[in-house]
Scaffold this motif. Structure first.
Motif, PDB file in Angstrom:
ATOM      1  N   SER A 108       0.828  -1.208   0.000  1.00 20.19           N
ATOM      2  CA  SER A 108       0.000   0.000   0.000  1.00 20.19           C
ATOM      3  C   SER A 108       0.863   1.258   0.000  1.00 20.19           C
ATOM      4  O   SER A 108       0.530   2.255  -0.653  1.00 20.19           O
ATOM      5  CB  SER A 108      -0.974  -0.001   1.178  1.00 20.19           C
ATOM      6  OG  SER A 108      -0.300  -0.068   2.418  1.00 20.19           O
ATOM      7  N   TRP A 109       1.991   1.235   0.711  1.00 16.81           N
ATOM      8  CA  TRP A 109       2.900   2.389   0.726  1.00 16.81           C
ATOM      9  C   TRP A 109       3.482   2.617  -0.664  1.00 16.81           C
ATOM     10  O   TRP A 109       3.432   3.722  -1.201  1.00 16.81           O
ATOM     11  CB  TRP A 109       4.000   2.145   1.741  1.00 16.81           C
ATOM     12  CG  TRP A 109       4.870   3.323   2.074  1.00 16.81           C
ATOM     13  CD1 TRP A 109       5.054   4.464   1.354  1.00 16.81           C
ATOM     14  CD2 TRP A 109       5.685   3.446   3.229  1.00 16.81           C
ATOM     15  NE1 TRP A 109       5.945   5.293   1.998  1.00 16.81           N
ATOM     16  CE2 TRP A 109       6.350   4.689   3.152  1.00 16.81           C
ATOM     17  CE3 TRP A 109       5.943   2.630   4.319  1.00 16.81           C
ATOM     18  CZ2 TRP A 109       7.241   5.123   4.128  1.00 16.81           C
ATOM     19  CZ3 TRP A 109       6.833   3.068   5.298  1.00 16.81           C
ATOM     20  CH2 TRP A 109       7.464   4.296   5.201  1.00 16.81           C
ATOM     21  N   ALA A 110       4.029   1.576  -1.265  1.00 16.98           N
ATOM     22  CA  ALA A 110       4.665   1.724  -2.578  1.00 16.98           C
ATOM     23  C   ALA A 110       3.652   2.164  -3.637  1.00 16.98           C
ATOM     24  O   ALA A 110       3.939   3.036  -4.454  1.00 16.98           O
ATOM     25  CB  ALA A 110       5.329   0.410  -2.983  1.00 16.98           C
ATOM     26  N   ARG A 111       2.460   1.580  -3.609  1.00 18.71           N
ATOM     27  CA  ARG A 111       1.451   1.939  -4.613  1.00 18.71           C
ATOM     28  C   ARG A 111       0.943   3.371  -4.425  1.00 18.71           C
ATOM     29  O   ARG A 111       0.824   4.121  -5.390  1.00 18.71           O
ATOM     30  CB  ARG A 111       0.278   0.974  -4.558  1.00 18.71           C
ATOM     31  CG  ARG A 111       0.586  -0.372  -5.142  1.00 18.71           C
ATOM     32  CD  ARG A 111      -0.628  -1.296  -5.008  1.00 18.71           C
ATOM     33  NE  ARG A 111      -0.318  -2.637  -5.401  1.00 18.71           N
ATOM     34  CZ  ARG A 111      -0.460  -3.104  -6.638  1.00 18.71           C
ATOM     35  NH1 ARG A 111      -0.897  -2.312  -7.578  1.00 18.71           N
ATOM     36  NH2 ARG A 111      -0.152  -4.352  -6.912  1.00 18.71           N
ATOM     37  N   SER A 112       0.651   3.764  -3.185  1.00 18.11           N
ATOM     38  CA  SER A 112       0.114   5.117  -2.975  1.00 18.11           C
ATOM     39  C   SER A 112       1.182   6.168  -3.223  1.00 18.11           C
ATOM     40  O   SER A 112       0.904   7.210  -3.822  1.00 18.11           O
ATOM     41  CB  SER A 112      -0.491   5.261  -1.580  1.00 18.11           C
ATOM     42  OG  SER A 112       0.487   5.172  -0.572  1.00 18.11           O
ATOM     43  N   PHE A 113       2.410   5.926  -2.811  1.00 15.82           N
ATOM     44  CA  PHE A 113       3.482   6.894  -3.044  1.00 15.82           C
ATOM     45  C   PHE A 113       3.822   6.950  -4.528  1.00 15.82           C
ATOM     46  O   PHE A 113       4.126   8.003  -5.067  1.00 15.82           O
ATOM     47  CB  PHE A 113       4.715   6.533  -2.218  1.00 15.82           C
ATOM     48  CG  PHE A 113       5.743   7.626  -2.177  1.00 15.82           C
ATOM     49  CD1 PHE A 113       5.506   8.797  -1.490  1.00 15.82           C
ATOM     50  CD2 PHE A 113       6.945   7.488  -2.843  1.00 15.82           C
ATOM     51  CE1 PHE A 113       6.445   9.818  -1.444  1.00 15.82           C
ATOM     52  CE2 PHE A 113       7.893   8.499  -2.818  1.00 15.82           C
ATOM     53  CZ  PHE A 113       7.644   9.661  -2.116  1.00 15.82           C
ATOM     54  N   GLY A 114       3.721   5.827  -5.203  1.00 17.69           N
ATOM     55  CA  GLY A 114       4.029   5.768  -6.627  1.00 17.69           C
ATOM     56  C   GLY A 114       3.043   6.514  -7.502  1.00 17.69           C
ATOM     57  O   GLY A 114       3.338   6.834  -8.647  1.00 17.69           O
ATOM     58  N   ARG A 115       1.857   6.821  -6.983  1.00 13.87           N
ATOM     59  CA  ARG A 115       0.845   7.557  -7.746  1.00 13.87           C
ATOM     60  C   ARG A 115       1.032   9.069  -7.683  1.00 13.87           C
ATOM     61  O   ARG A 115       0.341   9.800  -8.384  1.00 13.87           O
ATOM     62  CB  ARG A 115      -0.545   7.198  -7.228  1.00 13.87           C
ATOM     63  CG  ARG A 115      -0.950   5.791  -7.568  1.00 13.87           C
ATOM     64  CD  ARG A 115      -2.396   5.536  -7.182  1.00 13.87           C
ATOM     65  NE  ARG A 115      -2.723   4.151  -7.414  1.00 13.87           N
ATOM     66  CZ  ARG A 115      -2.955   3.264  -6.463  1.00 13.87           C
ATOM     67  NH1 ARG A 115      -2.923   3.625  -5.201  1.00 13.87           N
ATOM     68  NH2 ARG A 115      -3.245   2.013  -6.755  1.00 13.87           N
ATOM     69  N   LEU A 116       1.913   9.530  -6.844  1.00 15.32           N
ATOM     70  CA  LEU A 116       2.085  10.977  -6.672  1.00 15.32           C
ATOM     71  C   LEU A 116       2.747  11.597  -7.896  1.00 15.32           C
ATOM     72  O   LEU A 116       3.677  11.042  -8.464  1.00 15.32           O
ATOM     73  CB  LEU A 116       2.943  11.269  -5.443  1.00 15.32           C
ATOM     74  CG  LEU A 116       2.383  10.779  -4.112  1.00 15.32           C
ATOM     75  CD1 LEU A 116       3.398  11.011  -3.018  1.00 15.32           C
ATOM     76  CD2 LEU A 116       1.086  11.489  -3.792  1.00 15.32           C
ATOM     77  N   SER A 117       2.300  12.780  -8.263  1.00 16.45           N
ATOM     78  CA  SER A 117       2.901  13.462  -9.415  1.00 16.45           C
ATOM     79  C   SER A 117       4.315  13.927  -9.094  1.00 16.45           C
ATOM     80  O   SER A 117       5.112  14.146  -9.998  1.00 16.45           O
ATOM     81  CB  SER A 117       2.036  14.650  -9.831  1.00 16.45           C
ATOM     82  OG  SER A 117       1.939  15.575  -8.774  1.00 16.45           O
TER      83      SER A 117
END
Length: 124
Positions: free
Chosen positions: A20-29
């Motif tokens: 969840s950390w990697a996916r949510s952080f990876g979505r940031l512009s």
């Protein structure tokens, strides 16, 4: 407001926390990996997260009647020589805007012997 119970993370929570950390952080512009292949960035970043989780404290929010269903979590370093460092707070989409993050932060800060405000290591 959703009332949650909060506990220390368990080893079987680690995969969800890292994913969840990697996916949510990876979505940031503002994510630095926009020029890097996604799978390379995720592999490197996930390895760093596993390393961080060895020393950091992670608290998990869950519904009182469903203790295995994680609603959110906070990863932080308790205060010591430096102020408390909050690395990341994650809340599942259906539980957002219901004070789950506030309850996690309050729980982390309530255990701190240091009155200095916490610092954030990941700005989102």
């Amino acid at each position: 407001m959703i009332r949650v119970d909060i506990r220390d993370s368990r080893p079987d929570d680690t995969a969800f926390i890292v994913d969840s950390w990697a996916r949510s952080f990876g979505r940031l512009s503002s994510m630095p990996s926009r020029d890097m292949a996604s799978w390379v960035w995720h592999r490197v970043y996930r390895a760093g997260l596993f390393e961080l989780l060895r020393s950091a404290r992670v608290r998990v929010a869950y519904h009182p009647e469903l203790p295995d269903e994680i609603l959110g979590w906070i990863c932080y370093e308790p205060a010591g020589e430096h102020p408390m460092s909050v690395h990341y707070v994650f809340v599942k989409r259906p539980a957002r805007r219901h004070s789950v993050a506030r309850q996690l932060i309050d729980d982390a800060v309530s255990g701190a012997a240091d009155s200095r405000p916490p610092r954030a290591t990941h700005h989102t």
